[in-house]
Enzyme design. Structure first.
Site, PDB file in Angstrom:
ATOM      1  N   LYS A 108       0.827  -1.206   0.000  1.00 35.91           N
ATOM      2  CA  LYS A 108       0.000   0.000   0.000  1.00 35.91           C
ATOM      3  C   LYS A 108       0.857   1.251   0.000  1.00 35.91           C
ATOM      4  O   LYS A 108       0.500   2.246  -0.614  1.00 35.91           O
ATOM      5  CB  LYS A 108      -0.942   0.018   1.209  1.00 35.91           C
ATOM      6  CG  LYS A 108      -2.144  -0.877   1.047  1.00 35.91           C
ATOM      7  CD  LYS A 108      -3.264  -0.480   1.989  1.00 35.91           C
ATOM      8  CE  LYS A 108      -4.454  -1.404   1.819  1.00 35.91           C
ATOM      9  NZ  LYS A 108      -5.514  -1.141   2.798  1.00 35.91           N
TER      10      LYS A 108
ATOM     11  N   LYS B 139      -6.515 -11.969  -7.165  1.00 36.76           N
ATOM     12  CA  LYS B 139      -7.737 -11.994  -6.356  1.00 36.76           C
ATOM     13  C   LYS B 139      -8.733 -10.949  -6.860  1.00 36.76           C
ATOM     14  O   LYS B 139      -8.338  -9.839  -7.247  1.00 36.76           O
ATOM     15  CB  LYS B 139      -7.355 -11.689  -4.906  1.00 36.76           C
ATOM     16  CG  LYS B 139      -8.499 -11.817  -3.940  1.00 36.76           C
ATOM     17  CD  LYS B 139      -8.025 -11.552  -2.521  1.00 36.76           C
ATOM     18  CE  LYS B 139      -9.231 -11.241  -1.637  1.00 36.76           C
ATOM     19  NZ  LYS B 139      -8.889 -10.896  -0.278  1.00 36.76           N
TER      20      LYS B 139
ATOM     21  N   LYS C  70     -12.160  -4.737  -6.057  1.00 37.02           N
ATOM     22  CA  LYS C  70     -12.796  -3.592  -6.710  1.00 37.02           C
ATOM     23  C   LYS C  70     -11.757  -2.606  -7.221  1.00 37.02           C
ATOM     24  O   LYS C  70     -12.063  -1.723  -8.000  1.00 37.02           O
ATOM     25  CB  LYS C  70     -13.763  -2.909  -5.757  1.00 37.02           C
ATOM     26  CG  LYS C  70     -13.079  -2.285  -4.556  1.00 37.02           C
ATOM     27  CD  LYS C  70     -13.900  -2.402  -3.309  1.00 37.02           C
ATOM     28  CE  LYS C  70     -12.980  -2.227  -2.110  1.00 37.02           C
ATOM     29  NZ  LYS C  70     -13.450  -2.836  -0.897  1.00 37.02           N
TER      30      LYS C  70
END
Ligand code: TRP
Length: 332
Positions: free
Chosen positions: A115, A197, A200
């Site tokens: 991240k 995976k 969204k």
């Protein structure tokens, strides 16, 4: 800890629209757990603000998440459903635990590393400390089991380390949680890139199905799902696209992988894809209707989260008081 039922804790961030992957991988399984376990299902809004959130979207999504829990069949009479920020003990325990957590172990967290790579340089301390807050969530309820996907296993591992360390430093305080590993079908992959995976945040909107996608959108996305040129409905690592669609079908319908292979022998992909799409539509349509109903009923939702937070506050504060006392704080 009511009676001798084991305690389960899990949470989802209200930070974006949920996908079919979130639903099949997490919430659908929770529904099965509620009979056997004492469950806490949390909407983790404190976690959501580790990245920037638009206040009005955060408000809407927090209530929507609660509506999704309810619409999916989580029974507010049997479980404790609550909003994380309504239980101040989470923030407080997170601080206490932060003080016995090492920079080194937090900097090794894969999710943080990933991240922070995408954050354009401005990484909040919240993003770094995120696993400590998650540890607080879990440890405050003396949780036995945490249903987690692969991406959260490392966070559960550090929660165990943090809990064990506290127990060692100050004497036994926390139950050390174990992962609850769901059976088949826990991991749903991207429809366009079936080696990733379903998320969204995937680049291609055709790669994911949202819980609120209308039937015609679901049909279109499944129809466009990547397969291969073998034309055989079979479950193996060479046919990741087909494998993923089979996983979706078996998770929703309960029909076994072998039965699916048998059923589509010699039929190619077209009928198979149609059936997968219809299974998803049949699963999601009634849930979507309920989500809309619950979301419109603010008073009902308020009743649920207030009752939930009362129970959660009671249990969490009990653990927090123990922590404070052992650390050496003056009782209030
Ligand atoms: N970090 C989890 C996620 O992003 C959400 C979460 C927060 C959680 N606290 C938790 C999951 C406690 C399980 C238990 O998916």
């Amino acid at each position: 800890m009511e009676g001798n039922k084991k305690v389960i804790f899990s949470g989802i961030q209200p930070s974006g629209d949920l996908t079919l992957g979130n639903y099949l991988g997490a919430i659908k399984n929770w529904v099965k757990l509620q009979e056997e376990y004492e469950c806490y299902f949390c909407v983790v809004d404190l976690h959501a603000i580790t990245v920037k959130q638009e206040p009005k979207d955060l408000r809407r999504r927090t209530l929507e998440m609660l509506a999704i829990y309810l619409a999916s069949g989580i029974d507010p009479e049997k479980n404790t459903m609550f909003i994380q920020s309504h239980v101040p003990a989470h923030s407080e325990a997170a601080w206490l635990l932060t003080c016995s957590t090492y920079m080194g172990e937090l900097s090794r967290m894969t999710q943080y590393k990933e991240k922070s790579k995408n954050s354009g340089g401005n990484i909040s301390a919240g993003l770094f400390n995120y696993p400590v807050l998650m540890a607080a969530d879990i440890l405050l309820y003396q949780t036995d089991l945490v249903p987690v996907g692969k991406d959260q296993q490392q966070h559960l591992e550090i929660a165990r380390d943090i809990g064990e360390r506290f127990n060692r430093l100050y004497s036994d305080t926390f139950v050390i949680p174990e992962p609850y590993i769901a059976k088949l079908g826990a991991k749903i992959m991207d429809l366009q890139e079936p080696n990733k995976k379903m998320s969204k945040s995937g680049e291609n909107v055709n790669g994911f199905i949202l819980i609120m996608d209308p039937p015609e959108v679901i049909r279109k996305k499944v129809n466009r799902a990547v397969t291969d040129s073998l034309g055989v409905v079979a479950y193996n690592e060479q046919q990741l696209g087909v494998k993923n669609l089979m996983t979706i079908l078996t998770t929703i319908t309960g029909i076994s992988i072998e039965e699916i292979e048998e059923k589509y022998k010699g039929l190619g992909y077209s009928q198979f894809k149609k059936d997968v799409a219809e299974a998803i539509v049949a699963e999601l349509e009634p849930i979507q209707k309920k989500i809309v109903e619950y979301t419109a009923n603010k008073a009902y939702l308020e009743g649920i989260y207030k009752k939930g937070s009362e129970k959660a506050n009671y249990v969490a504060n009990k653990t927090l008081r123990k922590m404070q006392k052992k650390i050496g704080f003056i009782p209030r």
